[in-house]
Design an enzyme around this catalytic site. Structure first.
Site, PDB file in Angstrom:
ATOM      1  CB  CYS A 127      -2.028  -3.716  -2.465  1.00  0.00           C
ATOM      2  SG  CYS A 127      -1.209  -2.759  -4.127  1.00  0.00           S
ATOM      3  CG  HIS A 241      -2.668  -6.482  -7.045  1.00  0.00           C
ATOM      4  ND1 HIS A 241      -3.325  -5.975  -7.779  1.00  0.00           N
ATOM      5  CD2 HIS A 241      -2.101  -5.523  -6.331  1.00  0.00           C
ATOM      6  CE1 HIS A 241      -3.209  -4.682  -7.819  1.00  0.00           C
ATOM      7  NE2 HIS A 241      -2.432  -4.557  -6.857  1.00  0.00           N
TER       8      HIS A 241
HETATM    9  P1  NAP Z   1      -7.801   7.144  -5.913  1.00  0.00           P
HETATM   10  O1  NAP Z   1      -9.006   6.313  -6.305  1.00  0.00           O
HETATM   11  O2  NAP Z   1      -7.288   8.145  -6.954  1.00  0.00           O
HETATM   12  O3  NAP Z   1      -8.247   8.290  -4.561  1.00  0.00           O
HETATM   13  C1  NAP Z   1      -7.720   9.131  -4.161  1.00  0.00           C
HETATM   14  C2  NAP Z   1      -8.039   9.843  -2.896  1.00  0.00           C
HETATM   15  O4  NAP Z   1      -7.426  10.674  -2.619  1.00  0.00           O
HETATM   16  C3  NAP Z   1      -9.495  10.560  -3.247  1.00  0.00           C
HETATM   17  O5  NAP Z   1     -10.555  10.624  -2.355  1.00  0.00           O
HETATM   18  C4  NAP Z   1      -9.162  12.013  -3.551  1.00  0.00           C
HETATM   19  O6  NAP Z   1      -9.901  12.979  -3.263  1.00  0.00           O
HETATM   20  C5  NAP Z   1      -7.838  12.054  -2.422  1.00  0.00           C
HETATM   21  N1  NAP Z   1      -7.168  13.076  -2.632  1.00  0.00           N
HETATM   22  C6  NAP Z   1      -6.240  13.420  -3.932  1.00  0.00           C
HETATM   23  N2  NAP Z   1      -5.615  14.753  -3.871  1.00  0.00           N
HETATM   24  C7  NAP Z   1      -6.064  15.304  -2.528  1.00  0.00           C
HETATM   25  C8  NAP Z   1      -5.866  16.580  -2.083  1.00  0.00           C
HETATM   26  N3  NAP Z   1      -5.054  17.248  -2.477  1.00  0.00           N
HETATM   27  N4  NAP Z   1      -6.403  16.640  -0.890  1.00  0.00           N
HETATM   28  C9  NAP Z   1      -7.426  15.673  -0.132  1.00  0.00           C
HETATM   29  N5  NAP Z   1      -7.483  14.742  -0.840  1.00  0.00           N
HETATM   30  C10 NAP Z   1      -6.909  14.409  -2.049  1.00  0.00           C
HETATM   31  O7  NAP Z   1      -6.538   6.566  -5.234  1.00  0.00           O
HETATM   32  P2  NAP Z   1      -6.712   4.839  -4.439  1.00  0.00           P
HETATM   33  O8  NAP Z   1      -6.460   3.864  -5.317  1.00  0.00           O
HETATM   34  O9  NAP Z   1      -7.902   5.091  -3.528  1.00  0.00           O
HETATM   35  O10 NAP Z   1      -5.390   5.025  -3.483  1.00  0.00           O
HETATM   36  C11 NAP Z   1      -5.282   5.941  -2.442  1.00  0.00           C
HETATM   37  C12 NAP Z   1      -3.956   5.828  -1.928  1.00  0.00           C
HETATM   38  O11 NAP Z   1      -3.877   4.704  -1.185  1.00  0.00           O
HETATM   39  C13 NAP Z   1      -2.669   5.781  -2.957  1.00  0.00           C
HETATM   40  O12 NAP Z   1      -2.023   6.918  -3.009  1.00  0.00           O
HETATM   41  C14 NAP Z   1      -1.810   4.801  -2.049  1.00  0.00           C
HETATM   42  O13 NAP Z   1      -0.555   5.611  -1.509  1.00  0.00           O
HETATM   43  C15 NAP Z   1      -2.759   3.855  -1.359  1.00  0.00           C
HETATM   44  N6  NAP Z   1      -2.753   2.565  -1.450  1.00  0.00           N
HETATM   45  C16 NAP Z   1      -3.663   2.230  -2.872  1.00  0.00           C
HETATM   46  C17 NAP Z   1      -3.866   0.956  -3.204  1.00  0.00           C
HETATM   47  C18 NAP Z   1      -4.703   0.398  -4.375  1.00  0.00           C
HETATM   48  O14 NAP Z   1      -4.605  -1.004  -4.514  1.00  0.00           O
HETATM   49  N7  NAP Z   1      -5.349   1.155  -4.951  1.00  0.00           N
HETATM   50  C19 NAP Z   1      -3.445  -0.134  -2.156  1.00  0.00           C
HETATM   51  C20 NAP Z   1      -2.351   0.181  -1.281  1.00  0.00           C
HETATM   52  C21 NAP Z   1      -2.517   1.502  -0.914  1.00  0.00           C
HETATM   53  P3  NAP Z   1     -10.787  13.641  -4.787  1.00  0.00           P
HETATM   54  O15 NAP Z   1     -11.915  12.530  -5.210  1.00  0.00           O
HETATM   55  O16 NAP Z   1     -11.876  14.806  -4.196  1.00  0.00           O
HETATM   56  O17 NAP Z   1     -10.012  13.905  -5.921  1.00  0.00           O
HETATM   57  O1  3JN Z   2      -0.281  -0.121  -8.419  1.00  0.00           O
HETATM   58  C1  3JN Z   2      -0.734  -0.822  -7.437  1.00  0.00           C
HETATM   59  O2  3JN Z   2      -1.008  -1.823  -7.835  1.00  0.00           O
HETATM   60  C2  3JN Z   2      -0.432  -0.413  -5.968  1.00  0.00           C
HETATM   61  C3  3JN Z   2      -0.240   0.966  -5.982  1.00  0.00           C
HETATM   62  C4  3JN Z   2      -0.135   1.577  -4.764  1.00  0.00           C
HETATM   63  C5  3JN Z   2       0.106   3.042  -4.756  1.00  0.00           C
HETATM   64  C6  3JN Z   2      -0.456   3.915  -5.694  1.00  0.00           C
HETATM   65  C7  3JN Z   2       0.138   5.107  -5.544  1.00  0.00           C
HETATM   66  C8  3JN Z   2       0.874   5.617  -4.761  1.00  0.00           C
HETATM   67  C9  3JN Z   2       1.102   3.394  -3.755  1.00  0.00           C
HETATM   68  C10 3JN Z   2       1.433   2.570  -2.729  1.00  0.00           C
HETATM   69  O3  3JN Z   2       0.627   2.030  -1.963  1.00  0.00           O
HETATM   70  O4  3JN Z   2       2.518   2.318  -2.327  1.00  0.00           O
HETATM   71  C11 3JN Z   2       1.482   4.737  -3.789  1.00  0.00           C
HETATM   72  C12 3JN Z   2       2.115   5.301  -2.643  1.00  0.00           C
HETATM   73  O5  3JN Z   2       1.666   5.699  -1.612  1.00  0.00           O
HETATM   74  O6  3JN Z   2       3.375   5.472  -2.962  1.00  0.00           O
END
Ligand code: NAP
Ligand code: 3JN
Length: 338
Positions: A127, A241
């Site tokens: 992000c 952010h």
């Molecule tokens: P989150 O709120 O913790 O959501 C994680 C999701 O993954 C939930 O739907 C969860 O399902 C699912 N999950 C976790 N473990 C799993 C498993 N073993 N099998 C299947 N599904 C599983 O996290 P988020 O912020 O949405 O972020 C998810 C990913 O997006 C991050 O890891 C990162 O790589 C990426 N990302 C995040 C951001 C950000 O700003 N937050 C930005 C860019 C990219 P349950 O609800 O069933 O546990």
């Molecule tokens: O912390 C933030 O503001 C962004 C986090 C993103 C994030 C959280 C958990 C795992 C990532 C990502 O998008 O790089 C990951 C990951 O996939 O490594």
């Protein structure tokens, strides 16, 4: 019309993906929502209809054309290749494939052409990187960027649902005057604090989040010569952010030129009128899909150095919006099976 699966649909990013597919009227023939066993059996609503959430399995991807995935990296690493092998194109939000030379890393305002070389997986960048490269692209095209010094002010929603809940519970305890619950998601209390650590530390002293900004910026911009000097900081803000960015270019750019470039740049909104106290604000960017820039100044000594402030909704343009835009790009180029 396409058969779509949203993987990680119960997460902070997954929730936005579902809403964006509705808002942008994505041509969905069928939709399925996948998450962990914890969520199996619960329901999510799409276009007024309830859908049961399924646990991920190989069978779940049968007949699916497009997968939007936002799960932890370890889950993506296991399942995104399985979905791609089943014939879908996967837009993966995790860092699992971002630096794989075979996998395009795409921000549609910067390198939309890269979607065409996908072999079943396209990576969505981090992000903090996405909003920065959207703002930097027009400056790079006009004057070639040499170096970027960036400090981030990242909201707790970047750490997912658990990050949001941790700030909420600590804020509630502070208001009530009770003991602040011990930190779990973050290393220290986030309420009343700024934490100069996002993700784990590396032996170099940088964090993984900081190195994502360095490496992903070079890959997306297609220029390995750009130097990026990042400091990533978590702040007690729920959504969006903010970034303080210093950019050094080969040729000077005046503030007026930068304004003109950003006014016509796709996905950018210029908010830069100090006389009216107008500049980008996290609370105002929340729920929006653009990248906001303002507080544009030239370095006091160097005409080839600009400073500015850049804000965007990390769950939308920083994740879900970018992923849906990539899917739209795939449809435009007819790169998804029908
Ligand atoms: P989150 O709120 O913790 O959501 C994680 C999701 O993954 C939930 O739907 C969860 O399902 C699912 N999950 C976790 N473990 C799993 C498993 N073993 N099998 C299947 N599904 C599983 O996290 P988020 O912020 O949405 O972020 C998810 C990913 O997006 C991050 O890891 C990162 O790589 C990426 N990302 C995040 C951001 C950000 O700003 N937050 C930005 C860019 C990219 P349950 O609800 O069933 O546990
Ligand atoms: O912390 C933030 O503001 C962004 C986090 C993103 C994030 C959280 C958990 C795992 C990532 C990502 O998008 O790089 C990951 C990951 O996939 O490594």
């Amino acid at each position: 019309m396409k058969n779509v699966a949203v993987v990680g649909a119960t997460g902070a990013v997954g929730d936005r993906m579902v809403r964006l597919l509705e808002e942008r009227n994505f041509p969905v023939r069928s939709i399925k929502f996948l998450a962990s066993e914890r969520s199996a059996g619960k329901t999510l609503t799409f276009r007024g209809k309830d859908h049961r959430i399924e646990p991920i399995s190989g069978d779940a991807f049968r007949g699916v054309d497009i997968v939007l995935s936002s799960t932890p990296g370890s889950v993506s690493k296991e399942w995104s290749p399985i979905a791609a092998a089943a014939g879908a194109v996967v837009v993966d939000n995790s860092s699992a494939f971002r630096m794989d030379p075979e996998v395009p890393l795409v921000v549609p305002e910067v390198n939309p052409q890269d979607v065409a070389r996908n072999k079943g997986i396209i990576a969505n960048p981090n992000c903090s990187t996405i909003q920065m490269v959207v703002a930097l692209k027009p400056l790079h095209d006009a004057a070639k960027i040499r170096r970027v010094v960036v400090s981030t002010y990242q909201s707790v929603s970047g750490a997912g649902m658990r990050g949001i809940r941790e700030l909420e519970s600590q804020a509630e305890a502070t208001v009530k005057g009770t003991d602040v619950p011990a930190p779990a998601k973050f290393a220290h209390p986030i309420i009343g604090n700024c934490l100069p650590q996002i993700d784990d530390f590396l032996p170099s002293g940088y964090t993984k989040e900081e190195m994502k900004m360095v490496n992903e910026t070079r890959k997306i911009m297609g220029d390995p010569t750009i130097d990026v000097c990042p400091t990533c900081v978590r702040v007690p803000v729920p959504y969006s952010h903010s970034e303080s960015i210093l950019v050094e270019t080969e040729r000077p750019i005046s503030v007026e030129q930068a304004h003109a470039l950003w006014r016509k740049a796709p996905g950018v909104i210029l908010q830069d009128d100090p006389s009216r106290l107008e500049y980008p604000l996290a609370a105002e960017a929340n729920g929006r899909d653009e990248v906001f820039v303002g507080r544009v100044r030239q370095d006091l000594e160097r005409p080839n150095v600009l400073l500015f402030w850049c804000v965007s909704d990390n769950l939308r343009k920083g994740a879900a919006t970018n992923a849906v835009q990539i899917a739209e790009e795939l449809l435009k180029l007819d790169l998804v099976r029908s």
